[in-house]
Structure formats: structure tokens, C-alpha cells
Motif scaffolding. Structure first.
Motif, PDB file in Angstrom:
ATOM      1  N   ASP A 280      57.107  24.435   2.512  1.00 43.85           N
ATOM      2  CA  ASP A 280      58.360  25.023   2.046  1.00 43.85           C
ATOM      3  C   ASP A 280      59.094  25.661   3.222  1.00 43.85           C
ATOM      4  OD1 ASP A 280      60.298  25.609   0.135  1.00 43.85           O
ATOM      5  OD2 ASP A 280      59.479  27.613  -0.250  1.00 43.85           O
TER       6      ASP A 280
ATOM      7  N   HIS B 210      62.479  28.331   4.019  1.00 47.18           N
ATOM      8  CA  HIS B 210      63.582  29.189   3.566  1.00 47.18           C
ATOM      9  C   HIS B 210      64.421  29.589   4.769  1.00 47.18           C
ATOM     10  CE1 HIS B 210      62.720  30.418  -0.766  1.00 47.18           C
ATOM     11  NE2 HIS B 210      61.881  29.443  -0.468  1.00 47.18           N
TER      12      HIS B 210
ATOM     13  N   HIS C 142      55.148  29.741  -2.022  1.00 43.93           N
ATOM     14  CA  HIS C 142      55.751  28.506  -2.541  1.00 43.93           C
ATOM     15  C   HIS C 142      55.007  27.274  -1.993  1.00 43.93           C
ATOM     16  CE1 HIS C 142      59.842  30.711  -3.318  1.00 43.93           C
ATOM     17  NE2 HIS C 142      58.814  31.229  -3.971  1.00 43.93           N
TER      18      HIS C 142
HETATM   19 MG    MG Z   1      60.816  28.034  -1.868  1.00 45.99          MG
END
Ligand code: MG
Length: 375
Positions: free
Chosen positions: A219, A221, A260
Motif C-alpha cells: 500500500d 499513501h 493496510h
Molecule cells: Mg491504504
């Protein structure tokens, strides 16, 4: 001399396969091969009883074992074993179902010892559940649990005696589900020896799910850029731990990019869908959600598949903030959430040598792998 008769003449109908289940693979090896490699060092001769249709494929599996051969089975288990017995050259015979691949050297040795001592040895376990006799859906009697055993294989006998029992059963047209039954009926009550719980029979499709499964998740961000109206907080959340940071991660939830990636690794190992499927960011329910709560839900989904984490390994790529002072706390937090000891959780953090979006401090990427085991 010892002969092992390995029964592989089934069709695998209950396992839901179109072919013989003992030819299915389990952790990269055919089910039958497990028994062959277990018996090979202890038996002088191995006879695999199989259907005509499976012979070519089974003979290929026998190629590493010069002391093994195939014999064509019959319409029933009794007929199949009888065909194998007629070919047995050993004075001791061990009959084993190929659908029990986890038989151990200790079980086979105990079986041989029991035959040498008592003339018979039937692998069995004391019943852990209460078993009852029933007819037409109604219990007719409840035997005392301490006298109830579940019978496994191998079952060992003196070849001559077992052959005599089979010859008689064949004449009488009697059908038995195993050798202990036939021996008890025609010769004498056989001796038991204690088997192992792991020596189980693969019967249903779920029995063929590998005992360990790995999953991978990733993941990314982004950080808020200049003038992007960032919230007035001064931390990011990784693994449920608040870490002081000048730059803040953009997110629908709490932006726990580590959790995540980890959730996707866990779901992927269990053969489930990804977090976007279970926690859609179009759902207002997950706005500002605490990712550790979602992890708890993921653990429930994984457990419902009969699986639990064995270890996880996480790699964080971040140019900022400095993470090394926080790694231990992240491990503690994950240890609690995953119900794993801290030494089963690896967390590594590194920069990207100023290269790419990570190097330019535009965001953080986390990679995670998870190993699940059957529970
Ligand atoms: Mg995420």
C-alpha cells in the motif's frame, strides 16, 4: 521380510475431484508419494493397489522406488486388498490407505513391532468425542468412551493369516471396511497400537488445502503537499502507533499504510478479496476509521477460513519521518492484534535513497507478507 500394501484404488468422489484423490498434490507432492516415501525405508516391498485407469500415472510416481510395483484393484476395498495380498512376498504385511499421507516412521515401526510381538497391530486412537450407535436417526446405545477407539491405518498382520481371512471373505462374499474387521471376523481379535492425531485421512476438498499459505500486500499513501489544507495533527499512524511527523498522510481512514498492506497480505494468503472489497472508501462508515479495528475484522475473516497467522514480515519505505525509534512499539502493537509473539513479526524500515516519490518525500509505501497456518 515386510510388504506394504498401499491402497490407492479409490475414485475420490467424496473429495469432489474428477480423479483419484491420491494423485492430487499437497504442498507440491502427490498424496500417494507421501506414503511411498514413509514406507520405503522400512518395507522390503511396496505394492500399490490401484485402478487400471490410474496405472500409468502411478507407475511414474513409483519410479524412484525400485522395490515398488502396482497391482490392479477390484470393485471393492476387500477385493482390492485381496489382489495385493496374493502378490505379497513378505511374511509380515502392512496395509495402509494412501489417503493418509501423514503416516510417520514411528507409526510404521510401532506397527511392525506389534506384529512381531502379538501377530497383529492396528493403528488406533482413543475416541475424543462420545460415539453412539444409532438406527433410523435414534440412538440405540452409548458405549463408554474409554472403550471406544477410532481405527486408522497402517494395520499389520502375518501375511499368511490375513490372506486366509481374505480368501474366506471372498468365498463368503462378505465386504469389510478395513482389515481389522476382516481379521477379527475370521481369525481373532487383533491388537491395537496408538497412532497419531496427525495421521488423518484426506476425505473432503478442504482437507487438501495446503497447511501453510503465504500472502503478499502493498500500500502507498501520499503526504499532503504545500497548501493542500492538511489537518492540524503532527503524527502519522503505523501499525496502530502514533509517530511524530512534520508531514501528514492523506487518507480516508487513519492512513495506517502499514496495516493496510498487512491486511491485504493476510486476506490474500487466505484466498479472500482485498481490503477495498471489505472496507470500501466510498462507505462513510470507514471515514476516519481506526485501521486496527479493520485489522480485527480481517483476523475474524481469516479465522473463519480455518487459518491463523504464523509469522508476518513488513518492509516500510519512507524518507521521513525517522522510524527506527518506533519499530519496537509497532511490533508490540501488531503482536497483540495478530495474537503472535513479537519474534514472529518482522518490521524493517528504510529510505529510498532520495529516489522517486518516496525519496522526494511525497509518500510512504509498505510491503507486507503473511504466512498463515491451518488451525
Ligand atoms: Mg491504504
Amino acid at each position: 521380510m515386510i510388504t506394504a500394501i498401499i491402497c490407492a484404488a479409490g475414485k475420490g468422489e467424496r473429495a469432489g475431484f474428477n480423479r483419484n484423490k491420491v494423485l492430487e498434490e499437497l504442498n507440491g507432492l502427490s498424496v500417494l508419494s507421501y506414503s511411498l516415501s514413509a514406507f520405503s525405508p522400512l518395507a522390503d516391498e511396496m505394492i500399490v493397489v490401484c485402478r487400471k485407469e490410474d496405472k500409468v500415472e502411478i507407475q511414474k510416481l513409483l519410479s524412484p522406488y525400485p522395490n515398488a510395483k502396482t497391482v490392479t484393484g477390484g470393485a471393492t476395498r476387500t477385493e482390492s486388498v485381496y489382489n495385493g495380498l496374493k502378490e505379497a512376498k513378505g511374511e509380515i504385511v502392512l496395509v495402509h490407505d494412501a489417503a493418509r499421507p501423514f503416516v510417520t516412521e514411528k507409526i510404521i515401526n510401532d506397527c511392525i513391532e506389534s506384529v512381531k510381538k502379538y501377530g497383529s497391530g492396528v493403528c488406533a486412537l482413543p475416541a475424543t468425542d462420545t460415539t453412539v450407535l444409532a438406527e433410523n436417526g435414534k440412538i440405540t446405545s452409548v458405549p463408554a468412551r474409554k472403550s471406544v477407539y477410532t481405527v486408522q491405518t497402517p494395520q499389520g498382520f502375518l501375511t499368511k493369516k490375513l490372506l486366509a481371512a481374505y480368501e474366506q471373505a471372498f468365498i463368503d462374499g462378505n465386504e469389510f471396511t478395513d482389515d481389522s474387521g476382516i481379521y477379527a471376523h475370521y481369525i481373532e481379535n487383533p491388537y491395537l497400537f496408538t497412532g497419531e492425531r496427525t495421521n488423518k485421512k484426506l476425505t473432503y476438498p478442504e482437507d487438501f488445502v495446503p497447511a501453510e499459505r503465504v500472502g503478499f500486500g502493498v500500500d502507498t499513501h501520499a503526504f499532503y503537499g504545500e497548501g493542500e489544507g492538511r489537518p492540524f495533527i503532527n503524527f502519522i499512524t503505523l501499525g496502530g502507533v502514533k509517530i511524530p511527523s512534520d508531514k501528514i498522510l492523506k487518507a480516508h481512514s487513519d492512513g495506517d499504510v502499514l496495516v493496510h498492506a498487512l491486511m491485504d497480505a493476510l486476506l490474500s494468503a487466505a484466498g479472500l478479496r482485498d481490503i477495498g472489497y471489505y472496507f470500501p472508501d466510498t462507505d462513510p462508515k470507514y471515514k476516519g476509521a481506526f485501521s486496527m479495528d479493520m485489522l480485527e475484522e480481517v483476523m475474524r475473516l481469516v479465522r473463519a477460513e480455518g487459518l491463523a497467522p504464523k509469522n508476518v514480515s513488513i518492509a516500510i519505505l519512507a524518507e521521513t519521518p525517522r522510524l527506527s525509534p518506533h519499530i519496537e512499539r509497532i511490533k508490540q502493537s501488531l503482536s497483540e492484534a495478530l495474537n503472535l509473539p513479537e519474534n514472529a513479526i518482522g518490521v524493517a524500515a528504510g529510505t529510498n535513497e532520495r529516489l522517486g516519490y518516496v525519496g522526494e518525500k511525497k509518500g510512504i509505501t509498505v510491503y507486507a507478507t503473511a504466512l498463515l497456518q491451518k488451525i
